[in-house]
Design an enzyme around this catalytic site. Sequence first.
Site, PDB file in Angstrom:
ATOM      1  CB  THR A 127      10.776   0.932  -0.425  1.00 25.20           C
ATOM      2  OG1 THR A 127       9.942   1.271   0.695  1.00 25.20           O
ATOM      3  CG2 THR A 127      11.787   2.030  -0.631  1.00 25.20           C
ATOM      4  N   GLY A 185       1.074  11.470   4.890  1.00 25.03           N
ATOM      5  CA  GLY A 185      -0.112  11.933   5.619  1.00 25.03           C
ATOM      6  C   GLY A 185      -1.415  11.540   4.952  1.00 25.03           C
ATOM      7  CB  CYS A 232      -1.121   5.633   8.871  1.00 24.24           C
ATOM      8  SG  CYS A 232      -0.290   7.085   8.169  1.00 24.24           S
ATOM      9  CB  SER A 288      -0.887  -0.010   1.250  1.00 23.26           C
ATOM     10  OG  SER A 288      -1.631   1.182   1.310  1.00 23.26           O
ATOM     11  CB  ILE A 300       5.948  -4.281   9.740  1.00 25.37           C
ATOM     12  CG1 ILE A 300       7.216  -4.060   8.892  1.00 25.37           C
ATOM     13  CG2 ILE A 300       6.107  -5.446  10.672  1.00 25.37           C
ATOM     14  CD1 ILE A 300       8.464  -3.712   9.690  1.00 25.37           C
TER      15      ILE A 300
HETATM   16  C1  SIN Z   1       1.090   8.010   4.672  1.00 22.71           C
HETATM   17  O1  SIN Z   1       0.240   8.273   3.806  1.00 22.71           O
HETATM   18  O2  SIN Z   1       1.502   8.859   5.439  1.00 22.71           O
HETATM   19  C2  SIN Z   1       1.646   6.625   4.802  1.00 22.71           C
HETATM   20  C3  SIN Z   1       0.590   5.645   5.131  1.00 22.71           C
HETATM   21  C4  SIN Z   1       1.042   4.552   6.011  1.00 22.71           C
HETATM   22  O3  SIN Z   1       2.237   4.355   6.256  1.00 22.71           O
HETATM   23  O4  SIN Z   1       0.182   3.817   6.522  1.00 22.71           O
END
Ligand code: SIN
Length: 328
Positions: free
Chosen positions: A272, A76, A133, A25, A196
């Site tokens: 990543t 975020g 998150c 994700s 994770i």
């Molecule tokens: C994010 O959008 O800040 C990252 C989302 C996540 O790590 O769950």
Amino acid sequence: MGTPTVDISTSLASFELPNPVLTASGCAAAGRELSPFFDVAELGGIVTKSIMMKPRSGRSTPRMAETPSGMLNSIGLQGPGVDSFIEHDLKWLHESGARTVVSIAGHNTDEFVALARRLYDQPMDLLEVNISCPNVENRGQVFACDAIAATRVISAVRRAANPNVPIFAKLTPDVTDIGYIARAVAEAGADGISLINTLLGLVIDLDTLRPALGGVTGGLSGPAIRPVALRCVWQVHQAVPHLPLLGMGGIKTGKDALQFILAGASAVSVGTAVFHDPTAPIRIIAELSDELAARGFSSLRDAIGFAHLSSEQQAAYFAAQTAVPVGR
Ligand code: SIN
């Protein structure tokens, strides 16, 4: 991609996958940006960027910082909101024939429930509930840091979501005892666990003498976190051996993926790595198949959690693989 010499099909609860490699994700939006590189329907599945009820612009910039063997993100939960997501992204995924895991994120239990209801009739194979998150306004919203808060969200989503769609809780490694959190979400009705999420980190910019990220802290991902992720998969497999796990954290090669399978994951997500090699997920399918074959496995399912067996149990498995049936 070569023909697999090993049966690499797997399952995540009732979700059947022809191979065990998905995206992670947040690393490929809703999959469309990978489609110039390969047919997204060839992957085990696409896991979408976590979606919230309303459009959201996310945290202030800069939002990414490079780290040794990894990166820090402070996005975020930027996104178009669930209505636009359904109309554009989910529709595209469905038309592309991609198996789809929809990730949801909420500020509170009510928002998670509203998302589960809104998505009830939508085409998807699995619902990933992102309760981990790190880039939220307050740490109280990292529900997976607290067993009671995690339980509240997961049980409410399980009641609201389509019963035919398995739900996976996505956990954070930033806890004292991840096995304890895993048991709590399992009892609350999670059909499986994704692990994770990123680790909370910080980088200081030595030119500005200030935190490099606009949001100050961010989530660490990439190969630097792989041993932590593997340790979590190992511990959670021991804590809830009956639950399927979707493992992720710094996977770049088939060998990396195999370590996650041996530790107890039924499938893996590649995140990543796609930023510098968009073809990584599709390459890893073939590499993993070769790695399994090279070690004498006839199926991926046999390798799940194999590292937890004693040497004697492992030897018995391989002896059975090579035994010539009586009468032949
Ligand atoms: C994010 O959008 O800040 C990252 C989302 C996540 O790590 O769950």
